[in-house]
Design an enzyme around this catalytic site. Structure first.
Site, PDB file in Angstrom:
ATOM      1  N   TRP A 173       0.861  -1.183   0.000  1.00  0.00           N
ATOM      2  CA  TRP A 173       0.000   0.000   0.000  1.00  0.00           C
ATOM      3  C   TRP A 173       0.905   1.243   0.000  1.00  0.00           C
ATOM      4  CZ3 TRP A 173      -1.932   2.806   4.804  1.00  0.00           C
ATOM      5  CH2 TRP A 173      -2.879   3.783   4.461  1.00  0.00           C
ATOM      6  N   ASP A 254      -0.933  -5.402   9.381  1.00  0.00           N
ATOM      7  CA  ASP A 254      -1.894  -4.403   8.945  1.00  0.00           C
ATOM      8  C   ASP A 254      -3.141  -5.172   8.523  1.00  0.00           C
ATOM      9  OD1 ASP A 254      -3.418  -2.477   7.760  1.00  0.00           O
ATOM     10  OD2 ASP A 254      -1.863  -1.721   6.416  1.00  0.00           O
ATOM     11  N   LYS A 290     -13.261  -0.595   5.603  1.00  0.00           N
ATOM     12  CA  LYS A 290     -13.819  -1.430   4.531  1.00  0.00           C
ATOM     13  C   LYS A 290     -14.849  -2.413   5.056  1.00  0.00           C
ATOM     14  CE  LYS A 290      -9.985   0.217   2.899  1.00  0.00           C
ATOM     15  NZ  LYS A 290      -9.407   0.771   1.727  1.00  0.00           N
TER      16      LYS A 290
HETATM   17  N1  KET Z   1      -3.773  -0.542   5.151  1.00  0.00           N
HETATM   18  C1  KET Z   1      -3.994  -0.940   3.903  1.00  0.00           C
HETATM   19  C2  KET Z   1      -3.321  -2.159   3.409  1.00  0.00           C
HETATM   20  C3  KET Z   1      -4.870  -0.206   3.096  1.00  0.00           C
HETATM   21  O1  KET Z   1      -5.089  -0.639   1.858  1.00  0.00           O
HETATM   22  C4  KET Z   1      -5.493   0.949   3.597  1.00  0.00           C
HETATM   23  C5  KET Z   1      -6.377   1.750   2.723  1.00  0.00           C
HETATM   24  C6  KET Z   1      -5.236   1.303   4.926  1.00  0.00           C
HETATM   25  C7  KET Z   1      -4.371   0.534   5.675  1.00  0.00           C
HETATM   26  C8  KET Z   1      -5.818   2.494   5.595  1.00  0.00           C
HETATM   27  O2  KET Z   1      -7.146   2.597   5.594  1.00  0.00           O
HETATM   28  P1  KET Z   1      -7.917   3.548   6.635  1.00  0.00           P
HETATM   29  O3  KET Z   1      -8.933   4.226   5.833  1.00  0.00           O
HETATM   30  O4  KET Z   1      -6.910   4.485   7.244  1.00  0.00           O
HETATM   31  O5  KET Z   1      -8.449   2.614   7.650  1.00  0.00           O
HETATM   32  N2  KET Z   1      -6.386   1.630   1.467  1.00  0.00           N
HETATM   33  C9  KET Z   1      -7.247   2.276   0.490  1.00  0.00           C
HETATM   34  C10 KET Z   1      -7.584   3.696   0.749  1.00  0.00           C
HETATM   35  C11 KET Z   1      -6.406   4.611   0.913  1.00  0.00           C
HETATM   36  O6  KET Z   1      -5.455   4.563   0.135  1.00  0.00           O
HETATM   37  O7  KET Z   1      -6.464   5.410   1.868  1.00  0.00           O
HETATM   38  C12 KET Z   1      -6.678   2.044  -0.912  1.00  0.00           C
HETATM   39  O8  KET Z   1      -5.593   1.449  -1.046  1.00  0.00           O
HETATM   40  O9  KET Z   1      -7.352   2.420  -1.886  1.00  0.00           O
END
Ligand code: KET
Length: 444
Positions: A173, A254, A290
């Site tokens: 990510w 994560d 998610k």
């Molecule tokens: N870890 C991973 C692996 C991840 O894909 C995301 C979000 C997060 C943590 C953080 O998510 P949060 O909203 O802080 O709980 N991924 C998607 C959104 C982004 O980039 O913020 C994405 O990859 O599209």
């Protein structure tokens, strides 16, 4: 000294006089005042424009596109078959309960967040019968979604852990490297994905972690690896676990997609539970963005599993010192929704069904896209679309092909060729398949 402080004073004076100078009304006469001084006078005149975020910037570009056929497959956010964002039924129910409960107030939460939420979150990821929880070996703090949990964990490590190097998978990510670097850790990568087999490079992974310095931190995606959609098998997880423990590396999970990989919350937590069961220490960042669709509520948790209850409670006392000057304490609403759902048997049950339905719709989209490319006889082996797990397909399309698809077909995705399957629907699959077909047949 004197001259520099007086020149600083002069500069301030000139800025102040700029602010006090008579203001002009703009040509449109909208009544909005603007200063006659130009950008060159700004103390920020040297600030260079930063590029948009590689993931969230995709949505900004998408929003600007007037095309009626445009399609946003950038950010990992679930959409319904109608292409609309989804608020889960259980979330609506929980919110109603919260609104109708007059005893609820808007006082500050403690620094570590809502106690119920923390307990239930640890149980969700570690399992209801977790010995680590029963032995009070786990400290859990409510944080600002997955990102905030990773950041708080990283800040704690930078302050209190002897080893400052963290290994993250290649690729991973896009935000991981930035989060850990800004927290003060040194970021290195380990091999993860093999573009030739479009699978896990287990050999490379084991070699790289095998040559990491003792004690190094290792970032692992609990399930549904982003962006590749490739997860280790249980046997491979066991190999990874043994290596990590034998070298005293520190695992940092994560968990942003629990329930989204297999459709089962327990199944998707197996990697984490394997590591916790061996009694070793471990960090876990959880996100409800998610799996509960609570993206904008920013609700998540950081759990640190320690070897003794005493260490766990001292670790928690230090986490408070990390959090208090950062954002003082976390917001109440999202965590209240989550704990309302997790503690009610019926709501919990309904949540698992809604979660499974989201995971299943994504799997259906995989199948439909695969079939559509086969029907078009698009060159290449596209079986990875149905083999990969979770929200994304790592298509193998290169940056030029992605640019072409955006320009010609108004399809928006990250430049590494990742598409968010949750953004697709039966209606839009043919458009995407046409675009992929055109991209691979016209651009090398
Ligand atoms: N870890 C991973 C692996 C991840 O894909 C995301 C979000 C997060 C943590 C953080 O998510 P949060 O909203 O802080 O709980 N991924 C998607 C959104 C982004 O980039 O913020 C994405 O990859 O599209």
């Amino acid at each position: 000294m004197k001259s520099s402080s007086s020149s600083r004073g002069d500069r301030r004076l000139s800025i102040l006089s700029g602010h006090l100078a008579p203001r002009t009304i703009d040509k449109e006469g909208s009544g909005i005042f603007c200063s006659p001084t130009s950008a060159a006078d700004s103390v920020f005149a040297n600030v260079v424009r930063a590029p948009e975020d590689p993931i969230l910037g995709v949505t900004i570009a998408y929003n600007k596109d007037p095309s009626p056929v445009k399609l946003n497959l950038g950010v990992g956010a679930y959409r319904t078959e109608e292409g609309k964002p989804l608020v889960l039924n259980v979330v609506r129910q929980a919110e109603k309960l919260l609104v109708n409960d007059r005893s609820r107030v808007k006082e500050y939460l403690p620094i570590v967040g809502l106690a119920d939420f923390n307990k239930l979150s640890a149980k969700l990821i570690l399992g209801a019968d977790s010995l680590a929880i029963l032995g009070n070996l786990v400290t859990t703090v409510q944080c600002l979604s997955g990102t905030g949990s990773l950041r708080v964990g990283a800040e704690f490590l930078a302050r209190h852990y002897y080893q400052r190097t963290i290994y993250i998978p290649n690729p991973t990510w896009g935000n991981h490297g930035k989060i850990f670097t800004l927290a003060g850790l040194t970021v290195k990568t380990y091999r993860y994905y093999d573009p030739v087999t479009r699978g896990l490079n287990i050999q490379g992974l084991l070699e790289d972690l095998g040559s990491a310095p003792s004690g190094a931190i290792v970032l692992l995606h609990a399930c549904a690896h982003n962006p590749t959609g490739v997860d280790p098998t249980l046997e491979q997880w066991e190999q990874i676990r043994r290596l990590i423990r034998s070298k005293s590396l520190l695992p940092f999970f994560d968990s942003a997609y629990q329930g989204f990989a297999s459709g089962s919350l327990d199944e998707d937590a197996r990697s984490v539970r394997m590591f916790v069961a061996d009694g070793g220490e471990c960090f876990i960042a959880q996100s409800y963005a998610k799996n509960m669709g609570l993206y904008g509520e920013r609700v998540g948790a950081l759990s640190i599993v320690c070897r003794t209850a005493d260490v766990a409670s001292r670790v928690e006392s230090q986490l408070k010192l990390v959090i208090r000057p950062m954002y003082s304490n976390p917001p109440i609403h999202g965590a209240s929704i989550v704990s309302t759902i997790l503690k009610d048997r019926n709501l919990y049950q309904e949540w698992t069904l809604e979660l499974k339905a989201m995971a299943d719709r994504i799997i259906t989209m995989r199948k439909q896209l695969f079939d559509a490319l086969r029907a078009r006889e698009t060159p290449g082996d596209w079986s990875h679309i149905i083999k990969q797990i979770g929200m994304f397909t790592f298509t193998g399309l290169n940056t030029k092909q992605v640019t072409f698809m955006t320009r010609e077909y108004h399809i928006y995705m990250t430049s590494d060729g990742r598409i968010s399957m949750a953004g697709l629907s039966s209606r839009t699959v043919p458009h995407l398949a046409d675009a992929i077909h055109a991209a691979v047949t016209t651009i090398a």
